[in-house]
Design a protein around this motif. Sequence first.
Motif, short mmCIF file in Angstrom:
data_model
loop_
_atom_site.label_atom_id
_atom_site.label_comp_id
_atom_site.label_asym_id
_atom_site.label_seq_id
_atom_site.Cartn_x
_atom_site.Cartn_y
_atom_site.Cartn_z
N GLU A 1 0.84 -1.20 0.00
CA GLU A 1 0.00 0.00 0.00
C GLU A 1 0.87 1.25 0.00
O GLU A 1 1.74 1.41 0.85
N GLY A 2 0.65 2.10 -1.01
CA GLY A 2 1.37 3.36 -1.09
C GLY A 2 2.64 3.32 -1.92
O GLY A 2 3.28 4.35 -2.12
N ILE A 3 3.04 2.14 -2.42
CA ILE A 3 4.26 2.09 -3.23
C ILE A 3 3.91 2.03 -4.71
O ILE A 3 2.77 1.75 -5.09
N SER A 4 4.89 2.28 -5.54
CA SER A 4 4.67 2.26 -6.98
C SER A 4 4.52 0.82 -7.48
O SER A 4 5.00 -0.13 -6.85
N VAL A 5 3.87 0.70 -8.61
CA VAL A 5 3.72 -0.61 -9.25
C VAL A 5 5.11 -1.16 -9.59
O VAL A 5 5.36 -2.36 -9.42
N ASP A 6 6.01 -0.30 -10.02
CA ASP A 6 7.37 -0.75 -10.34
C ASP A 6 8.06 -1.35 -9.12
O ASP A 6 8.69 -2.40 -9.21
N ASP A 7 7.93 -0.68 -7.96
CA ASP A 7 8.53 -1.22 -6.74
C ASP A 7 7.84 -2.52 -6.31
O ASP A 7 8.50 -3.45 -5.84
N ALA A 8 6.54 -2.58 -6.48
CA ALA A 8 5.81 -3.80 -6.12
C ALA A 8 6.27 -4.98 -6.98
O ALA A 8 6.37 -6.10 -6.49
N ASN A 9 6.57 -4.71 -8.24
CA ASN A 9 7.05 -5.76 -9.14
C ASN A 9 8.40 -6.32 -8.71
O ASN A 9 8.76 -7.44 -9.08
N LYS A 10 9.15 -5.57 -7.95
CA LYS A 10 10.48 -5.99 -7.49
C LYS A 10 10.45 -6.73 -6.15
O LYS A 10 11.48 -7.23 -5.69
N LEU A 11 9.29 -6.77 -5.52
CA LEU A 11 9.17 -7.40 -4.21
C LEU A 11 9.52 -8.89 -4.30
O LEU A 11 9.15 -9.56 -5.27
N THR A 12 10.21 -9.39 -3.29
CA THR A 12 10.65 -10.79 -3.30
C THR A 12 10.03 -11.58 -2.14
O THR A 12 9.58 -11.00 -1.15
N ARG A 13 10.10 -12.87 -2.29
CA ARG A 13 9.65 -13.77 -1.23
C ARG A 13 10.44 -13.52 0.06
O ARG A 13 9.87 -13.51 1.15
N LYS A 14 11.73 -13.30 -0.07
CA LYS A 14 12.57 -13.04 1.09
C LYS A 14 12.12 -11.80 1.86
O LYS A 14 12.12 -11.78 3.09
N GLN A 15 11.69 -10.77 1.13
CA GLN A 15 11.20 -9.57 1.80
C GLN A 15 9.93 -9.85 2.61
O GLN A 15 9.76 -9.29 3.69
N ILE A 16 9.08 -10.70 2.10
CA ILE A 16 7.87 -11.09 2.83
C ILE A 16 8.26 -11.87 4.09
O ILE A 16 7.78 -11.58 5.19
N VAL A 17 9.14 -12.84 3.93
CA VAL A 17 9.60 -13.65 5.06
C VAL A 17 10.26 -12.76 6.11
O VAL A 17 9.95 -12.86 7.31
N ASP A 18 11.14 -11.87 5.68
CA ASP A 18 11.83 -10.97 6.62
C ASP A 18 10.85 -10.05 7.33
O ASP A 18 11.02 -9.77 8.53
N ALA A 19 9.83 -9.58 6.62
CA ALA A 19 8.85 -8.66 7.22
C ALA A 19 8.04 -9.34 8.33
O ALA A 19 7.49 -8.66 9.20
N LEU A 20 8.00 -10.67 8.30
CA LEU A 20 7.29 -11.43 9.33
C LEU A 20 8.22 -11.93 10.43
O LEU A 20 7.79 -12.65 11.32
#
Length: 127
Positions: free
Chosen positions: A74-93
């Motif tokens: 929420e609040g980020i660009s589509v370009d940045d969202a396209n770069k999101l990785t599985r590791k970032q999700i895991v780390d955020a948790l």
Amino acid sequence: MSYSELFKDHIANPRNAGELSDANAVAEETNPVCGDRLRLSLRIDNGKIEAARFLAYGCAPTLACGSVLTEIIEGISVDDANKLTRKQIVDALGGLSPQKQHAAALAIETLQRALQSFHSNRKIINN
């Protein structure tokens, strides 16, 4: 591996659960191995994800990954969202055991599919 306090908080208090009535990008993906499903609704405007909601069916990690995904995008660009990785999700948790990282992969796959649907819809409208 035990779950982090952040993970437990996302389970007890999921963020952005539900659907968006004015979504212009929607996707639902299923993990063929375990059957977990994640549905993601996005409202994108001027190249930015203005709002995100999710529905999760399956294990607790799928719910937590859907919740944290919406917080991140929420609040980020589509370009940045396209770069999101599985590791970032895991780390955020605060981490996930290797056996449960499929939930983060499902979150990323669903996000990518939603963004693809947005781009496909725009091409149809602009033609």
